[in-house]
Design a protein around this motif. Structure first.
Motif, short mmCIF file in Angstrom:
data_model
loop_
_atom_site.label_atom_id
_atom_site.label_comp_id
_atom_site.label_asym_id
_atom_site.label_seq_id
_atom_site.Cartn_x
_atom_site.Cartn_y
_atom_site.Cartn_z
N ALA A 44 -8.85 -3.87 5.52
CA ALA A 44 -9.85 -2.96 4.84
C ALA A 44 -9.60 -2.15 3.47
CB ALA A 44 -10.60 -2.09 5.79
N GLN A 45 -8.26 -1.90 3.73
CA GLN A 45 -7.83 -1.01 2.65
C GLN A 45 -7.13 -1.87 1.27
OE1 GLN A 45 -5.13 2.24 3.37
NE2 GLN A 45 -5.83 2.37 5.42
N HIS A 46 -6.74 -2.92 2.02
CA HIS A 46 -6.50 -4.14 0.93
C HIS A 46 -7.68 -4.72 0.22
CE1 HIS A 46 -4.73 -7.80 -1.17
NE2 HIS A 46 -5.85 -8.44 -0.38
N LEU A 47 -8.83 -4.72 0.76
CA LEU A 47 -9.98 -5.32 0.21
C LEU A 47 -10.63 -4.04 -0.78
CD1 LEU A 47 -12.10 -6.60 3.29
CD2 LEU A 47 -11.04 -8.04 1.18
N LEU A 48 -10.45 -2.68 -0.28
CA LEU A 48 -10.80 -1.57 -1.12
C LEU A 48 -10.08 -1.59 -2.39
CD1 LEU A 48 -12.76 0.60 -1.57
CD2 LEU A 48 -11.52 2.01 0.06
N TRP A 49 -8.84 -1.53 -2.31
CA TRP A 49 -7.91 -1.29 -3.48
C TRP A 49 -8.08 -2.55 -4.43
CZ3 TRP A 49 -5.39 2.49 -5.23
CH2 TRP A 49 -4.76 3.60 -4.20
N SER A 50 -8.38 -3.87 -4.05
CA SER A 50 -8.48 -5.02 -4.77
C SER A 50 -9.88 -4.79 -5.38
CB SER A 50 -8.53 -6.11 -4.05
OG SER A 50 -7.42 -6.49 -3.19
N ALA A 51 -10.65 -4.38 -4.94
CA ALA A 51 -12.16 -4.08 -5.60
C ALA A 51 -11.94 -2.86 -6.53
CB ALA A 51 -13.25 -3.62 -4.50
N VAL A 52 -11.15 -1.97 -6.49
CA VAL A 52 -11.05 -0.70 -7.47
C VAL A 52 -10.19 -1.45 -8.50
CG1 VAL A 52 -9.77 1.26 -7.94
CG2 VAL A 52 -11.05 1.09 -5.95
N ALA A 53 -9.38 -2.49 -8.42
CA ALA A 53 -8.88 -2.97 -9.55
C ALA A 53 -9.57 -3.96 -10.51
CB ALA A 53 -7.70 -3.76 -9.06
N THR A 54 -10.79 -4.29 -9.97
CA THR A 54 -11.75 -4.89 -10.83
C THR A 54 -12.29 -4.07 -11.89
OG1 THR A 54 -13.70 -4.53 -9.52
CG2 THR A 54 -12.36 -6.63 -8.95
N CYS A 93 -8.82 5.65 4.03
CA CYS A 93 -7.75 4.88 3.21
C CYS A 93 -6.68 5.77 2.70
CB CYS A 93 -8.67 4.37 1.88
SG CYS A 93 -7.77 3.04 1.01
N ASP A 94 -5.41 5.08 2.63
CA ASP A 94 -4.36 5.78 2.31
C ASP A 94 -4.35 5.92 0.76
OD1 ASP A 94 -3.03 6.21 4.62
OD2 ASP A 94 -2.44 4.06 4.77
N GLU A 95 -3.24 6.82 0.18
CA GLU A 95 -3.16 7.15 -1.06
C GLU A 95 -2.58 5.91 -1.67
OE1 GLU A 95 -1.88 11.14 -1.94
OE2 GLU A 95 -2.89 11.85 -0.16
N LEU A 96 -2.13 5.07 -1.13
CA LEU A 96 -1.09 3.77 -1.84
C LEU A 96 -1.96 2.59 -1.24
CD1 LEU A 96 2.43 5.02 -2.01
CD2 LEU A 96 0.95 4.88 -4.10
N PRO A 97 -2.11 1.37 -2.04
CA PRO A 97 -2.46 0.20 -1.33
C PRO A 97 -1.38 -0.15 -0.12
CG PRO A 97 -2.12 -0.03 -3.69
CD PRO A 97 -1.58 1.41 -3.33
N PRO A 98 -1.88 -0.88 1.00
CA PRO A 98 -1.29 -1.27 1.99
C PRO A 98 0.02 -2.22 1.77
CG PRO A 98 -3.28 -2.36 2.20
CD PRO A 98 -3.38 -1.44 1.01
N ASP A 99 0.97 -2.19 2.45
CA ASP A 99 2.17 -2.86 2.50
C ASP A 99 1.79 -4.33 2.66
OD1 ASP A 99 4.49 -4.61 3.31
OD2 ASP A 99 5.51 -2.68 3.38
N PRO A 100 2.05 -5.17 1.60
CA PRO A 100 1.55 -6.65 1.59
C PRO A 100 1.88 -7.27 3.07
CG PRO A 100 2.68 -6.22 -0.26
CD PRO A 100 2.91 -5.18 0.33
N ARG A 101 3.22 -6.91 3.71
CA ARG A 101 3.52 -7.46 4.83
C ARG A 101 2.46 -7.16 5.94
NH1 ARG A 101 9.54 -5.21 4.98
NH2 ARG A 101 8.22 -3.40 4.25
N GLU A 102 2.03 -6.05 5.92
CA GLU A 102 0.81 -5.57 6.97
C GLU A 102 -0.36 -6.23 6.69
OE1 GLU A 102 -1.00 -4.25 10.31
OE2 GLU A 102 1.31 -4.12 9.68
N VAL A 103 -0.73 -6.34 5.23
CA VAL A 103 -1.85 -6.88 5.01
C VAL A 103 -1.81 -8.46 5.57
CG1 VAL A 103 -3.46 -7.85 3.07
CG2 VAL A 103 -2.46 -5.68 3.01
N ARG A 104 -0.66 -9.14 5.37
CA ARG A 104 -0.68 -10.54 5.97
C ARG A 104 -0.86 -10.82 7.54
NH1 ARG A 104 1.35 -14.40 2.77
NH2 ARG A 104 2.15 -15.43 4.54
#
Length: 349
Positions: free
Chosen positions: A203-213, A168-179
């Protein structure tokens, strides 16, 4: 050594119904990370098989080390539910953190709680959650929005989230790539196997979203070294991360737990592999059990024996007192898990 009721921070539940020799051995093989035994061999002739024969027969009213065929006959005589009840209630585990969502043929949290007569808390696996959302979302916008809502709803009742992640990268993925990843996911006619994310960006979007909870997140990782950047980036977020590595990477996971205040490591049933690598309050017991209630028994017994041997060794070498050894064992067995997963605040048993 007397341990408190264990907190099993990671397991999957048990199968229902009667098991013959073949199906029982299939589950033994899966526990060993293997396929079916070759012709002329048996998985009762394995470490797990020996442990089952040593620790489980007495819980069903038989002598230790009885023949496998006799043990399975006794199991069938008692019936699957009663046998599971005796085994789980004799395992010494008071609280279970049950990973949900990956397989429908395993016990639910409610079923496990009734059978084991223990507290059971749900750990929501992210990949099946995303698959369920995808099945009810016709567009990318709907998928993104529904995923956020599903995470919010799950966070209201879950104790933690879990995910298998290789990097997993050190930053959340670019929203355009997530889309773009979401579009590819929605276009699939056949989903990947349960527990596998379809795309690194998603996968990284899901992980970063879970961390935000703010809930703890369990990271199933073959080698935790690849997550160092992500661990560093999430320091200060207020979310605890628990590494559950594949063997032989438990020591490295413990070292990373020592390096980052918000990171913890799974010690499994073999704490000797990790106790020298991290503060004792950063390590947590788990069975990792799936399918057979016997696997809860063998893991808990293995852990108890390992902690007793270590305590004797440390006390004998005057590294610590008996009382200190008892306190350390209690941390790994239950205390740290109760703190990390906020079990006492949740009113668990």
């Amino acid at each position: 050594m007397t341990l408190p009721p264990l907190v099993d921070q990671h397991s999957h539940g048990t199968v229902d119904g009667e098991l013959g020799v073949g199906s029982f051995e299939t589950h033994l093989a899966a526990a060993a990370g293997s396929g079916a035994a070759p012709a002329g061999t048996t998985f009762f002739d394995s470490w797990t098989g020996l442990a089952v024969r040593r620790w489980c027969p007495p819980l069903l009213g038989m002598e230790p080390h009885c023949a496998p065929v006799s043990y399975l006959a006794r199991r069938r005589e008692l019936g699957a539910y009663r046998a599971a009840r005796l085994l789980l209630r004799g395992a010494g585990i008071g609280t279970f953190l049950l990973e949900s969502g990956a397989r429908e043929d395993l016990s639910t949290a409610g079923e496990l709680a009734a059978t084991a007569d223990g507290a059971v808390h749900e750990v929501v696996r992210l990949e099946p959650l995303a698959e369920q959302v995808a099945d009810t979302s016709g567009t990318v916008d709907a998928f993104i929005g529904n995923t956020a809502e599903a995470l919010y709803v799950a966070a209201q009742h879950a104790t933690a989230f879990a995910m298998g992640i290789a990097f997993c990268d050190e930053l959340p993925p670019d929203p355009r790539e997530v889309r773009r990843a979401a579009a590819r996911w929605l276009a699939l006619t056949v989903r990947p196997a349960p527990g596998r994310a379809p795309d690194p960006a998603l996968a990284q979007h899901l992980l970063w979203s879970a961390v935000a909870t703010g809930l703890p997140v369990q990271l199933h990782c073959a080698d935790p070294q690849s997550l160092v950047g992500f661990l560093r980036a999430t320091a200060g977020f207020g979310t605890d991360l628990v590494l559950l590595p594949d063997r032989p990477h438990h020591r490295r996971a413990a070292q990373l737990a020592a390096a980052f205040p918000h990171v913890y490591a799974d010690a499994g049933p073999r704490p000797g592999e990790t106790l020298g690598e991290a503060p004792f309050g950063k390590l947590l017991f788990s069975t990792g059990a799936r399918g057979l209630p016997e696997l809860y028994v063998t893991a808990s017994r293995l852990f108890g024996q390992a902690m007793a041997r270590l305590a004797d060794e440390w006390v004998g070498e005057e590294i610590c007192t008996r009382a200190e050894a008892q306190r350390i064992a209690g941390l790994v067995a239950a205390g740290t898990a109760r703190r990390v997963y906020r079990l006492d605040a949740a009113g668990s048993g």
